[in-house]
Design a protein around this motif. Sequence first.
Motif, PDB file in Angstrom:
ATOM      1  N   LYS A 102      16.991 101.698   6.212  1.00 16.93           N
ATOM      2  CA  LYS A 102      18.030 102.296   5.991  1.00 16.93           C
ATOM      3  C   LYS A 102      19.001 102.515   7.109  1.00 16.93           C
ATOM      4  O   LYS A 102      20.429 102.165   6.927  1.00 16.93           O
ATOM      5  CB  LYS A 102      17.517 104.000   6.010  1.00 16.93           C
ATOM      6  CG  LYS A 102      16.912 104.514   4.788  1.00 16.93           C
ATOM      7  CD  LYS A 102      16.854 106.046   4.731  1.00 16.93           C
ATOM      8  CE  LYS A 102      15.584 106.437   4.964  1.00 16.93           C
ATOM      9  NZ  LYS A 102      15.603 108.119   5.015  1.00 16.93           N
ATOM     10  N   GLU A 140      22.188 111.588  -0.877  1.00 14.35           N
ATOM     11  CA  GLU A 140      23.162 112.173  -1.640  1.00 14.35           C
ATOM     12  C   GLU A 140      23.686 111.024  -3.004  1.00 14.35           C
ATOM     13  O   GLU A 140      23.784 111.478  -4.044  1.00 14.35           O
ATOM     14  CB  GLU A 140      24.571 112.242  -0.917  1.00 14.35           C
ATOM     15  CG  GLU A 140      24.235 113.625   0.041  1.00 14.35           C
ATOM     16  CD  GLU A 140      25.298 113.923   0.846  1.00 14.35           C
ATOM     17  OE1 GLU A 140      26.469 113.162   1.002  1.00 14.35           O
ATOM     18  OE2 GLU A 140      25.272 114.789   1.637  1.00 14.35           O
ATOM     19  N   ASP A 141      23.422 109.870  -2.650  1.00 15.97           N
ATOM     20  CA  ASP A 141      23.875 108.904  -3.614  1.00 15.97           C
ATOM     21  C   ASP A 141      22.887 108.040  -4.244  1.00 15.97           C
ATOM     22  O   ASP A 141      22.290 107.240  -3.446  1.00 15.97           O
ATOM     23  CB  ASP A 141      24.795 107.774  -2.905  1.00 15.97           C
ATOM     24  CG  ASP A 141      25.240 106.831  -3.653  1.00 15.97           C
ATOM     25  OD1 ASP A 141      25.177 106.973  -5.030  1.00 15.97           O
ATOM     26  OD2 ASP A 141      26.391 106.076  -3.432  1.00 15.97           O
ATOM     27  N   CYS A 195      22.792 101.028   6.346  1.00 12.71           N
ATOM     28  CA  CYS A 195      24.268 101.568   6.999  1.00 12.71           C
ATOM     29  C   CYS A 195      24.933 100.778   7.672  1.00 12.71           C
ATOM     30  O   CYS A 195      26.213 100.713   7.522  1.00 12.71           O
ATOM     31  CB  CYS A 195      23.724 102.799   7.470  1.00 12.71           C
ATOM     32  SG  CYS A 195      25.247 103.931   7.649  1.00 12.71           S
ATOM     33  N   VAL A 231      22.169 104.243  -3.576  1.00 15.61           N
ATOM     34  CA  VAL A 231      21.641 103.802  -2.420  1.00 15.61           C
ATOM     35  C   VAL A 231      20.338 103.224  -2.113  1.00 15.61           C
ATOM     36  O   VAL A 231      20.103 102.223  -1.738  1.00 15.61           O
ATOM     37  CB  VAL A 231      22.131 104.626  -1.260  1.00 15.61           C
ATOM     38  CG1 VAL A 231      21.648 104.205   0.256  1.00 15.61           C
ATOM     39  CG2 VAL A 231      23.470 104.915  -1.027  1.00 15.61           C
ATOM     40  N   LYS A 281      26.669  97.867   5.777  1.00 21.91           N
ATOM     41  CA  LYS A 281      27.996  98.356   4.921  1.00 21.91           C
ATOM     42  C   LYS A 281      28.915  99.085   5.623  1.00 21.91           C
ATOM     43  O   LYS A 281      30.065  98.931   5.036  1.00 21.91           O
ATOM     44  CB  LYS A 281      27.246  99.401   4.079  1.00 21.91           C
ATOM     45  CG  LYS A 281      28.154  99.515   2.889  1.00 21.91           C
ATOM     46  CD  LYS A 281      27.094  99.810   1.731  1.00 21.91           C
ATOM     47  CE  LYS A 281      27.982 100.024   0.234  1.00 21.91           C
ATOM     48  NZ  LYS A 281      27.190 100.138  -0.973  1.00 21.91           N
ATOM     49  N   TYR A 282      28.727  99.701   6.683  1.00 17.80           N
ATOM     50  CA  TYR A 282      29.672 100.525   7.254  1.00 17.80           C
ATOM     51  C   TYR A 282      30.096 100.107   8.832  1.00 17.80           C
ATOM     52  O   TYR A 282      31.182 100.666   9.294  1.00 17.80           O
ATOM     53  CB  TYR A 282      29.656 101.932   6.962  1.00 17.80           C
ATOM     54  CG  TYR A 282      29.331 102.506   5.759  1.00 17.80           C
ATOM     55  CD1 TYR A 282      30.405 102.757   4.993  1.00 17.80           C
ATOM     56  CD2 TYR A 282      28.062 102.646   5.170  1.00 17.80           C
ATOM     57  CE1 TYR A 282      30.246 103.153   3.645  1.00 17.80           C
ATOM     58  CE2 TYR A 282      27.965 103.233   3.763  1.00 17.80           C
ATOM     59  CZ  TYR A 282      29.114 103.310   3.144  1.00 17.80           C
ATOM     60  OH  TYR A 282      28.750 103.707   1.872  1.00 17.80           O
ATOM     61  N   ARG A 320      22.134 110.593   5.202  1.00 16.73           N
ATOM     62  CA  ARG A 320      22.874 111.348   4.123  1.00 16.73           C
ATOM     63  C   ARG A 320      23.384 110.737   2.922  1.00 16.73           C
ATOM     64  O   ARG A 320      22.981 111.026   1.792  1.00 16.73           O
ATOM     65  CB  ARG A 320      24.220 111.700   4.823  1.00 16.73           C
ATOM     66  CG  ARG A 320      24.766 112.982   3.950  1.00 16.73           C
ATOM     67  CD  ARG A 320      25.980 113.502   4.920  1.00 16.73           C
ATOM     68  NE  ARG A 320      27.085 112.760   5.179  1.00 16.73           N
ATOM     69  CZ  ARG A 320      27.628 112.155   6.477  1.00 16.73           C
ATOM     70  NH1 ARG A 320      27.093 112.725   7.458  1.00 16.73           N
ATOM     71  NH2 ARG A 320      28.485 111.305   6.236  1.00 16.73           N
ATOM     72  N   TYR A 321      23.680 109.325   2.859  1.00 16.61           N
ATOM     73  CA  TYR A 321      24.021 108.547   1.941  1.00 16.61           C
ATOM     74  C   TYR A 321      22.777 108.442   0.889  1.00 16.61           C
ATOM     75  O   TYR A 321      22.919 108.187  -0.261  1.00 16.61           O
ATOM     76  CB  TYR A 321      24.597 107.331   2.274  1.00 16.61           C
ATOM     77  CG  TYR A 321      26.177 107.203   2.916  1.00 16.61           C
ATOM     78  CD1 TYR A 321      26.619 108.386   2.564  1.00 16.61           C
ATOM     79  CD2 TYR A 321      26.577 106.347   3.693  1.00 16.61           C
ATOM     80  CE1 TYR A 321      28.079 108.563   3.191  1.00 16.61           C
ATOM     81  CE2 TYR A 321      27.836 106.510   4.205  1.00 16.61           C
ATOM     82  CZ  TYR A 321      28.375 107.643   3.949  1.00 16.61           C
ATOM     83  OH  TYR A 321      29.872 107.744   4.588  1.00 16.61           O
ATOM     84  N   TYR A 322      21.708 108.195   1.660  1.00 19.09           N
ATOM     85  CA  TYR A 322      20.401 107.766   0.986  1.00 19.09           C
ATOM     86  C   TYR A 322      20.090 108.776   0.112  1.00 19.09           C
ATOM     87  O   TYR A 322      19.494 108.866  -0.935  1.00 19.09           O
ATOM     88  CB  TYR A 322      19.515 107.494   1.866  1.00 19.09           C
ATOM     89  CG  TYR A 322      18.049 107.075   1.360  1.00 19.09           C
ATOM     90  CD1 TYR A 322      17.783 105.639   1.302  1.00 19.09           C
ATOM     91  CD2 TYR A 322      16.967 107.968   1.056  1.00 19.09           C
ATOM     92  CE1 TYR A 322      16.599 104.999   0.653  1.00 19.09           C
ATOM     93  CE2 TYR A 322      15.803 107.426   0.531  1.00 19.09           C
ATOM     94  CZ  TYR A 322      15.546 106.101   0.406  1.00 19.09           C
ATOM     95  OH  TYR A 322      14.299 105.575  -0.130  1.00 19.09           O
ATOM     96  N   GLN A 369      24.083 109.174   9.188  1.00 19.96           N
ATOM     97  CA  GLN A 369      25.069 108.533   8.094  1.00 19.96           C
ATOM     98  C   GLN A 369      24.373 108.160   7.070  1.00 19.96           C
ATOM     99  O   GLN A 369      24.326 108.484   5.802  1.00 19.96           O
ATOM    100  CB  GLN A 369      26.042 107.851   8.830  1.00 19.96           C
ATOM    101  CG  GLN A 369      26.992 107.130   7.851  1.00 19.96           C
ATOM    102  CD  GLN A 369      27.934 106.286   8.324  1.00 19.96           C
ATOM    103  OE1 GLN A 369      27.776 105.652   9.251  1.00 19.96           O
ATOM    104  NE2 GLN A 369      29.101 106.000   7.640  1.00 19.96           N
TER     105      GLN A 369
END
Length: 584
Positions: free
Chosen positions: A178, A213-214, A182, A217, A185-186, A209-211, A206
């Motif tokens: 994970k 929420e989205d 991240c 991912v 990607k960022y 959170r993305y994992y 971060q």
Amino acid sequence: MFEQLQETITRQISAFLSQQEIPAAPIDWKWIPFAGQWGIATSFFQAASLEARQGSHIPVGERAQQIATQVAEHLGTPEGISKVEAVRGYLNLTFSPSSFARQVIETVQREGLLFGKGQLTGKRIMVEYSQPNTHKAFHVGHLRNVVLGSAVCNILEWAGNEVIRANYIGDIGLHVIKWLWCYLKYHNGEQPPEDRVRWIGEIYVQASRYYEEDPAVEPEVRALFARWDRRDPDIVSLWEKTRQWSLEAFEQIYQLLGVHFDRFYFESDVEDSGKEIVRTLIKKGLACDERPEGSVYIPLDEFSGTKDKYRVLVILRSDGTSLYATKDLSLAIQKFEEYQLDQSIYIVDVRQSLYLQQIFKTLELLGYSWAKQCYHLAYEIVTLPGNVTIASRDGAVVLLEDLVAEATSRALEIVQTKNPEISQQQQLAVAHAVALGAIRYSMLSRDSSKVVTFDWDAALDFNGQAAPYIQYAAVRANSILRKAGEIPAKWQVPSELQPVEITLIDLISRVPQEIQKSARDIKPLVLSTHVYELARAFNDFYNQCPVLQADPEVRGFRLQLVAASRQAIRNLLSILGIETPDIM
RNA sequence: GCCCCAGUAGCUCAAUGGACAGAGCACCGGACUUCUAAUCCGAUGGUUGAGCGUUCGAGUCGCUCCUGGGGCACCA
């Protein structure tokens, strides 16, 4: 320190009891539990109780006192004992001041930095602790493990064992992938800033959170995991580089905390051998292989004839990838093969109790006779106020370095006002010793079965039962010795000792046994309590007994006592991993 | 549902089955011309969650409850 005397007197009492036809009950000695008295005591309730069962009609308490009185009369006053008393069923033997005070002080003097160290046991013990995950922050929740583990290592070593300090690094797994996702990607191409731990932790927050929420991912992360699994060189090299960043950050933290390890194990190293063990287990019929629909698992209750005790341990995912258990089985075997251990201790929080029992049971089923020498030291977790679990993924963490920085700055403020004459560098060194000592002590002075709620005020409280109090006692002792200059080599124990002096010598004399007890129970708490009591007794002594101004015949003795106290405190603190500064 | 852990002074915690359950914090009152006051002294504060039982003796061991926390098949 008094074993020989104890044995002699025990034999005399046993002989006397059998001669009097009083039933033999075990004689176990304890310290007289009253302040200002020193000596050993035993009771005769058991003997009296046995008599009562044989038909005597004298009340047990009364009879115990009779026996104690008879024994006291029979013993007279043995060499090295100044007073023999029968009190309420107990026999109290008070040590005579001259011989024991001298013996205690001379022992400390002779053994110095090693005072309290036990005879070698010939046992080799591995303690696995810390076990951080790379690509995650290091926060106060992890601190308890490190502090506890390092103290346990020292204690076992001081009790005469050979100790191997092991660390097991979680350098692979979903959390790592994970993080890598991240980063790619960022943060692609970024180099870690100076504050590495925080940066690594923030990227992990971060990623999590993305994992969560989205939903888009997860497939991306899975795809990345697959690339890692087939050892895609780009991913492997990124993994190696970022893993190294974490490891270097950990090393800084370990240096800050003053802990070290003899052997590092990595999850990524035991993965393949773990899968090999799974194959063996399947072949032996010990594991059920339901792939590809299901997992590979061991029905532990079925095999050990228990019900709802060991449950079921999954040792391989249905897609064939490894789990924590896959690797832990391999690791345990490797430890014993590599070091021929007598004991293997796991310092892991209490939530993994069942899991580790499952691992140990599996090793037993595999036929490893040493499986019973595995021991899980379960400690309760550190929570935030309001019973909030500290979780790396949501970022609600107190970083270790923030805690240390805050504690050091508060300590520095006090040092500056109290010791304006010393150099800034010295002030900082003292503040650091005090801050870290306070943090460590607060973790070690409560039983590992108790939950710690992290609270800034409590963690930074330097008053009361805390390391600075203990350090300060040693500093006071140091100050007296510095002013005294030469300590006279010839000295005498005064004919009359003050109660505080007796208490102090008494507590010093118990240090070796306390270390043994602490090791036997694997409880640093035993020592953190004892060293506090020692410091308190010293402060009492300091207030009541002048040293430098004392009469010459008393002065020499008190200087010796001050030196012995400082040594005893210093040794105990060092076992707990706490420095003793010279000045504060 | 089953298992583990905790419950002790207002708060945070001690107490190898033994003597009167002890500390710290907080609160109140005292002590620096002294070997450093990051100290000390004094006062207050308890039905050891409840109840049975074992024992000469239970905060400690056993049983039954209560409250809180944690764990129980592809997280670590």
